[in-house]
Enzyme design. Structure first.
Site, PDB file in Angstrom:
ATOM      1  N   GLN A 183       0.832  -1.206   0.000  1.00 54.82           N
ATOM      2  CA  GLN A 183       0.000   0.000   0.000  1.00 54.82           C
ATOM      3  C   GLN A 183       0.869   1.259   0.000  1.00 54.82           C
ATOM      4  O   GLN A 183       1.921   1.301   0.636  1.00 54.82           O
ATOM      5  CB  GLN A 183      -0.930   0.003   1.216  1.00 54.82           C
ATOM      6  CG  GLN A 183      -2.120   0.931   1.047  1.00 54.82           C
ATOM      7  CD  GLN A 183      -3.294   0.518   1.919  1.00 54.82           C
ATOM      8  OE1 GLN A 183      -3.394  -0.635   2.321  1.00 54.82           O
ATOM      9  NE2 GLN A 183      -4.169   1.445   2.213  1.00 54.82           N
ATOM     10  N   SER A 201       3.792  -6.549   2.680  1.00 61.12           N
ATOM     11  CA  SER A 201       2.467  -6.457   3.297  1.00 61.12           C
ATOM     12  C   SER A 201       1.408  -7.036   2.360  1.00 61.12           C
ATOM     13  O   SER A 201       1.453  -8.227   2.056  1.00 61.12           O
ATOM     14  CB  SER A 201       2.173  -5.009   3.696  1.00 61.12           C
ATOM     15  OG  SER A 201       1.008  -4.921   4.506  1.00 61.12           O
ATOM     16  N   LEU A 202       0.466  -6.215   1.855  1.00 60.43           N
ATOM     17  CA  LEU A 202      -0.549  -6.779   0.956  1.00 60.43           C
ATOM     18  C   LEU A 202       0.097  -7.390  -0.279  1.00 60.43           C
ATOM     19  O   LEU A 202      -0.474  -8.281  -0.932  1.00 60.43           O
ATOM     20  CB  LEU A 202      -1.570  -5.718   0.543  1.00 60.43           C
ATOM     21  CG  LEU A 202      -1.194  -4.720  -0.554  1.00 60.43           C
ATOM     22  CD1 LEU A 202      -1.529  -5.245  -1.937  1.00 60.43           C
ATOM     23  CD2 LEU A 202      -1.888  -3.407  -0.334  1.00 60.43           C
ATOM     24  N   ARG A 252      -9.725  -7.784   3.736  1.00 59.96           N
ATOM     25  CA  ARG A 252      -8.589  -7.372   4.571  1.00 59.96           C
ATOM     26  C   ARG A 252      -8.617  -5.869   4.794  1.00 59.96           C
ATOM     27  O   ARG A 252      -8.427  -5.385   5.922  1.00 59.96           O
ATOM     28  CB  ARG A 252      -7.284  -7.797   3.895  1.00 59.96           C
ATOM     29  CG  ARG A 252      -6.002  -7.549   4.699  1.00 59.96           C
ATOM     30  CD  ARG A 252      -4.829  -8.114   3.904  1.00 59.96           C
ATOM     31  NE  ARG A 252      -3.558  -8.010   4.587  1.00 59.96           N
ATOM     32  CZ  ARG A 252      -2.690  -7.012   4.450  1.00 59.96           C
ATOM     33  NH1 ARG A 252      -3.009  -5.995   3.645  1.00 59.96           N
ATOM     34  NH2 ARG A 252      -1.544  -7.006   5.096  1.00 59.96           N
ATOM     35  N   HIS A 282      -0.332  -3.435  11.090  1.00 59.06           N
ATOM     36  CA  HIS A 282       0.769  -4.255  11.606  1.00 59.06           C
ATOM     37  C   HIS A 282       1.086  -3.948  13.065  1.00 59.06           C
ATOM     38  O   HIS A 282       2.245  -3.804  13.447  1.00 59.06           O
ATOM     39  CB  HIS A 282       2.010  -4.103  10.721  1.00 59.06           C
ATOM     40  CG  HIS A 282       1.782  -4.533   9.311  1.00 59.06           C
ATOM     41  ND1 HIS A 282       1.561  -5.847   8.955  1.00 59.06           N
ATOM     42  CD2 HIS A 282       1.674  -3.814   8.158  1.00 59.06           C
ATOM     43  CE1 HIS A 282       1.358  -5.926   7.652  1.00 59.06           C
ATOM     44  NE2 HIS A 282       1.407  -4.709   7.144  1.00 59.06           N
ATOM     45  N   GLN A 317       0.575 -11.925   9.807  1.00 60.59           N
ATOM     46  CA  GLN A 317       1.062 -10.723   9.135  1.00 60.59           C
ATOM     47  C   GLN A 317       0.208  -9.499   9.465  1.00 60.59           C
ATOM     48  O   GLN A 317       0.702  -8.369   9.469  1.00 60.59           O
ATOM     49  CB  GLN A 317       1.079 -10.973   7.626  1.00 60.59           C
ATOM     50  CG  GLN A 317       1.737  -9.895   6.803  1.00 60.59           C
ATOM     51  CD  GLN A 317       0.997  -9.665   5.498  1.00 60.59           C
ATOM     52  OE1 GLN A 317      -0.161  -9.281   5.502  1.00 60.59           O
ATOM     53  NE2 GLN A 317       1.683  -9.896   4.399  1.00 60.59           N
TER      54      GLN A 317
END
Length: 315
Positions: free
Chosen positions: A10, A94-95, A119, A203, A252
């Site tokens: 992102q 991440s994503l 998500r 996170h 995660q």
């Protein structure tokens, strides 16, 4: 050459993303259309035309970034005869880890789009707007300094290291007052710090409700063995069993993105000599150059990049 495909997270979104791919390659059009159908939404229209405030919504940005990455992956495969298996390793920030899984065949494209939509929504639901915050520590920031800053900030609430991106760039996340206090401590210790314009404390332990939503969602999708070896964010190590995949993706949500360590592992034990970033922007390419300067790092965003990359593989 030992190749790793890496997939951005992102922040890589921008109005106009994917437009060149859409106009140039039928393969990419198929990807964007499939994502739209899976979501029951004209997401590509938002990607191409905006408005920006709709694209930057977490629930839109996450599947949009994935869609561009997978479009690049499939164009490479179908139009340039470079399959994902050309890369010994895949990894995503991440994503971007979901993009890596989609490109490597772990999840179907439609399932990946729906997982990322959920998500994004779950992360937004996890904490009320304004309760959490994130900040970047840059300059002289390293793990020891960031940990000291978080320890000081914890006097006001939860604050943890969210992203260990590379030397001199660490992101912290948690309760807003705690993050602000940690930033002040980081400045005292010689780093620069700035709050980030984000909608939730990603996170961090504050995302625990979102992690449980993802655990449920992941239990309902089909998971295949990835075609390439995937290095996971939370372990900075290869995933060795399919049964680990869902658990690592759940962890995660609240866990640290260990990107610096992941790239170090890839360039060290993994023997990677070339990092190719698939998708929107060049953020990971810049990080790879700083973390593993001995390796070649390239961003594959459009047709000119693909031509040059294909030629380099034949050289």
């Amino acid at each position: 050459m030992t190749l790793a495909f890496v997939f951005p997270g992102q922040g890589s979104q921008a109005v106009g993303m994917g437009a060149e791919l859409f106009e140039t390659f039928a393969t990419a059009r198929d990807v964007f259309n499939e994502v739209d159908e899976a979501l029951g939404q004209k997401l590509f229209a938002i990607m191409r035309d905006g408005p920006e405030d709709q694209l930057t919504l977490t629930e839109n940005a996450q599947p949009a970034i994935m869609a561009v990455s997978v479009a690049v992956s499939r164009v490479l495969e179908k139009d340039f005869d470079i399959s994902c298996t050309a890369a010994k390793y895949v990894a995503g920030h991440s994503l971007g880890e979901y993009s890596a899984h989609a490109a490597a065949g772990t999840f179907s494209l439609a399932d990946t789009a729906r997982l990322l939509r959920l998500r994004g929504q779950a992360m937004q639901r996890a904490t009320p707007l304004g309760v959490g915050a994130m900040a970047a520590l840059i300059g002289k920031a390293d793990l020891a300094l960031a940990e000291a800053a978080c320890e000081a900030g914890s006097a006001a609430g939860v604050v943890v290291i969210a992203n260990d991106n590379n030397a001199g760039q660490i992101v912290i996340s948690g309760v807003k007052q705690a993050v602000e206090l940690a930033v002040e401590k980081a400045k005292e210790l010689g780093a620069k710090g700035m709050l980030l314009n984000v909608s939730a404390p990603f996170h961090s332990p504050l995302m625990a409700p979102a992690a449980e939503e993802m655990r449920d969602a992941l239990s309902k999708v089909t998971i295949h063995q990835p075609a390439s070896i995937l290095v996971a964010n939370v372990t900075a190590a290869p995933v060795t069993a399919t049964l680990q995949i869902a658990d690592l993706l759940v962890k995660q949500v609240t866990g640290r993105v260990r990107w610096r360590e992941s790239v170090q592992w890839l360039a060290g034990e993994g023997g990677v000599t070339t990092f190719a970033e698939l998708g929107a922007g060049k953020v990971l390419t810049g990080m790879s150059k700083r973390i593993a300067p001995e390796a070649v790092s390239v961003a594959l965003n459009g047709a000119a990049d693909f031509d040059a990359f294909a030629a380099s593989l034949k050289a």
